[in-house]
Design a protein around this motif. Structure first.
Motif, short mmCIF file in Angstrom:
data_model
loop_
_atom_site.label_atom_id
_atom_site.label_comp_id
_atom_site.label_asym_id
_atom_site.label_seq_id
_atom_site.Cartn_x
_atom_site.Cartn_y
_atom_site.Cartn_z
N MET A 88 0.82 -1.21 0.00
CA MET A 88 0.00 0.00 0.00
C MET A 88 0.86 1.26 0.00
N VAL A 89 2.01 1.20 0.66
CA VAL A 89 2.90 2.36 0.69
C VAL A 89 3.40 2.68 -0.72
N LEU A 90 3.79 1.65 -1.46
CA LEU A 90 4.25 1.86 -2.83
C LEU A 90 3.13 2.39 -3.72
N ARG A 91 1.93 1.90 -3.51
CA ARG A 91 0.80 2.38 -4.31
C ARG A 91 0.60 3.88 -4.14
N TRP A 92 0.60 4.33 -2.89
CA TRP A 92 0.42 5.75 -2.64
C TRP A 92 1.63 6.57 -3.09
N THR A 93 2.82 5.98 -2.98
CA THR A 93 4.02 6.67 -3.45
C THR A 93 3.96 6.91 -4.95
N VAL A 94 3.58 5.88 -5.69
CA VAL A 94 3.48 6.01 -7.15
C VAL A 94 2.36 6.99 -7.51
N SER A 96 1.13 9.55 -5.76
CA SER A 96 1.50 10.94 -5.46
C SER A 96 2.64 11.43 -6.36
N SER A 97 3.62 10.56 -6.61
CA SER A 97 4.73 10.98 -7.47
C SER A 97 4.28 11.18 -8.91
N SER A 98 3.31 10.41 -9.36
CA SER A 98 2.78 10.59 -10.71
C SER A 98 2.04 11.91 -10.84
N ILE A 99 1.31 12.28 -9.79
CA ILE A 99 0.65 13.59 -9.80
C ILE A 99 1.69 14.71 -9.85
N GLU A 170 6.03 12.67 -21.26
CA GLU A 170 6.13 12.32 -19.84
C GLU A 170 4.81 12.55 -19.12
N SER A 171 4.15 13.65 -19.44
CA SER A 171 2.87 13.93 -18.77
C SER A 171 1.82 12.89 -19.15
N VAL A 172 1.85 12.42 -20.40
CA VAL A 172 0.88 11.40 -20.84
C VAL A 172 1.08 10.11 -20.06
N PHE A 173 2.33 9.66 -19.93
CA PHE A 173 2.58 8.41 -19.22
C PHE A 173 2.39 8.58 -17.71
N ALA A 174 2.63 9.79 -17.20
CA ALA A 174 2.36 10.02 -15.78
C ALA A 174 0.86 9.93 -15.50
N VAL A 175 0.05 10.47 -16.40
CA VAL A 175 -1.40 10.35 -16.25
C VAL A 175 -1.82 8.88 -16.32
N ARG A 176 -1.18 8.13 -17.20
CA ARG A 176 -1.48 6.69 -17.29
C ARG A 176 -1.14 5.98 -15.98
N CYS A 177 -0.03 6.34 -15.37
CA CYS A 177 0.33 5.73 -14.09
C CYS A 177 -0.65 6.12 -12.99
N ILE A 178 -1.14 7.36 -13.03
CA ILE A 178 -2.17 7.77 -12.07
C ILE A 178 -3.41 6.91 -12.23
#
Length: 221
Positions: A88-94, A96-99, A170-178
């Motif tokens: 769960m920590v990694l999920r929230w880390t990814v 928040s970092s993607s945002i 980068e923004s497109v793939f960051a949105v995908r990760c979100i």
């Protein structure tokens, strides 16, 4: 029984995360290299502290480097999450970092657009402040100019254009990760329904592993 995340089984979901993370790491490194080349070839000579245009160039380049570092870090976190999906920590880390990646890359893209527009408007005069010419319309090599003034204009615009494309990607793939992490976090306000689906097999098999389910949905990024 098979657990599905957003229409994909767990194995395929891990692969999607892994690919997205790898792409973000590659894009981040390319963006960092482009910003470093721009600084080394152009902006290190533009050091006039009272020139608003020169200051804007430097600030945008700093934002570009910072954005690249954050994108690389976020991509690494996504890759780690693909291996340790239950964390769960990694999920929230990814998440928040993607945002943060989206915000930084969009800011960087706007700054790069502003730099390109200002350079066109001023015809690159801020890039040539360290050089003196008899005629500003005639660019020639002079002993007091630390670079080739005949190429600095096109080189800067080319590097800014490359950086702009990388920031958008980068923004497109960051949105995908979100979106992907949203599915595993089950944050309802965006997509409404839970991203977890449990498909009951018609004939349960003893000792069946949830991670061995095959997906009928094509794997896409």
């Amino acid at each position: 029984m098979c657990v599905r995340l957003g229409g994909l089984n767990v194995d395929d979901f891990r692969k999607v995360l892994l690919k997205a993370g790898l792409v973000m790491v590659v894009l981040g490194h390319l963006s960092f290299v482009a910003a470093a080349i721009l600084h080394g070839t152009v902006l290190r000579y533009v050091t006039t502290p009272h020139d608003a245009v020169a200051l804007q160039y430097c600030v945008v380049n700093i934002v570009s480097v910072t954005s690249a570092i954050v994108v690389i870090s976020s991509g690494i976190a996504v890759i780690v999450l693909s291996r340790y999906l239950p964390s769960m920590v990694l999920r929230w880390t990814v998440f928040s970092s993607s945002i943060a990646c989206v915000l930084l890359t969009l800011t960087c893209a706007l700054g790069l657009l502003a730099s390109i527009a200002v350079t066109f408007a001023t015809q690159g005069r801020a890039l040539l402040t360290v050089c003196t010419f008899g005629s500003p319309e005639l660019l020639v090599l002079t002993p007091d100019c630390p670079f080739d003034p005949t190429r600095i204009y096109s080189s800067s615009l080319c590097l800014w254009g490359i950086s702009l494309v990388l920031c958008v990607a980068e923004s497109v793939f960051a949105v995908r990760c979100i979106q992907l992490t949203h599915q595993v976090l089950e944050l309802r306000p965006w997509w409404g329904k839970s991203g977890h689906h449990v498909v009951q097999s018609p004939e349960p098999v003893e000792g069946h592993n949830l991670m061995s389910c095959t997906s009928s949905v094509p794997l896409t990024l």
